[in-house]
Design a protein around this motif. Structure first.
Motif: not given
Length: 303
Positions: A84, A99, A112, A56, A109, A78, A102-107
């Motif tokens: 990301s 923010k 969790t 990221l 997934p 990107r 949230e971006m880390c969770r998308q990178v």
């Protein structure tokens, strides 16, 4: 003049980064929006790809950079493999924690909850605003902030309110700057130790670059009618305009250089970006032997 700066603590920091890379899920790299590629460490890119870790990229200091190029650079990063990106400026730093989380969770997934918290290694070259960002993420002072590169010299582990684990590292350059342009841009941005470059040379580089890319900003700041003549001529006119003159009418070159460099670093020249996406096809690369890196152990995937 080629600019090089790789103090001893960075050598040990590089080894520590290689060790930590084996036990994290992803890398967060902070870059300076005014020089996005020059402030991107190719050694970090090589290490993370060796470990197959996604990245990221936080494009920091966007409030000091060209607004149109901010968006262009966001799109450019990107498009890079396993990367990301997000923009960050002073106006958004206070709310950065949620923010970034949230971006880390998308990178990543698959990481969790409390049982499998995200483990991220946060990296950046000196003076890109990483310490300020860390303090904002934690909502308290955990890292020293200074304009002098190389203040942070040891790695620390911190946990964000949502459970995300961050390994914060010292500002890290790479052993040899292959591009002379990169060296000058990093020196102008304040990412290289002061003793490693000549300030007059860097100020001349700033004048030449801004004369080509942002001439109006240069003329407005220093009340110049034009930018005609050699770089030295413009430098001398700026010096006289700002009172950098010694007895006998001689130019105080050191004082004039410091004025120009400080004006760029503080944003007094306006919102400027020294690089454009169309000048680069990919992230910079760095040739480094990886034989001495720690082996990837089964323990890194146990939790």
């Amino acid at each position: 003049m080629a600019i090089q700066w790789f103090p001893g603590h960075m050598h040990s920091a590089r080894k520590k980064v290689a060790e930590t890379m084996a036990k994290v899920d992803m890398v967060i790299e902070v870059v300076d929006a005014r020089l996005p590629v020059s402030s991107c460490n190719p050694m970090i890119n090589q290490l993370r790809r060796h470990r197959q870790r996604p990245s990221l990229v936080i494009i920091n200091k966007t409030d000091m950079a060209d607004p149109q190029l901010n968006q262009a650079w966001l799109a450019w990063f990107r498009k890079q493999p396993d990367t990301s990106a997000m923009l960050l400026g002073e106006e958004s730093r206070s709310s950065a924690g949620s923010k970034i989380a949230e971006m880390c969770r998308q990178v990543v997934p698959h990481r969790t909850g409390a049982e499998k918290p995200i483990r991220a290694l946060i990296l950046g070259i000196p003076n890109v605003g990483k310490s300020t960002l860390m303090n904002a993420l934690m909502k308290r002072r955990i890292a020293n902030v200074a304009d002098t590169p190389g203040v942070t010299k040891s790695q620390q582990r911190v946990e964000l309110p949502d459970g995300t684990i961050l390994y914060d590292t010292p500002g890290l350059l790479w052993p040899k700057l292959e591009s002379e342009l990169t060296g000058y841009r990093l020196a102008l941005g304040g990412s290289i130790g002061r003793n490693a470059y000549d300030e007059v040379d860097v100020s001349w580089f700033a004048i030449q670059t801004l004369r080509e890319r942002y001439p109006d900003a240069l003329m407005q700041r220093y009340k110049l009618k034009d930018l005609d003549g050699e770089v030295e001529d413009v430098f001398n006119r700026i010096a006289r305009q700002r009172g950098a003159v010694m007895s006998g009418g001689r130019i105080d070159e050191q004082k004039a250089a410091e004025i120009i460099i400080t004006d760029f670093r503080n944003g007094n020249l306006g919102r400027l970006t020294l690089e454009r996406p169309d000048e680069f096809t990919a992230l910079p690369t760095f040739s480094m032997k990886l034989d001495d890196l720690p082996e990837v152990g089964a323990e890194e995937d146990e939790d």
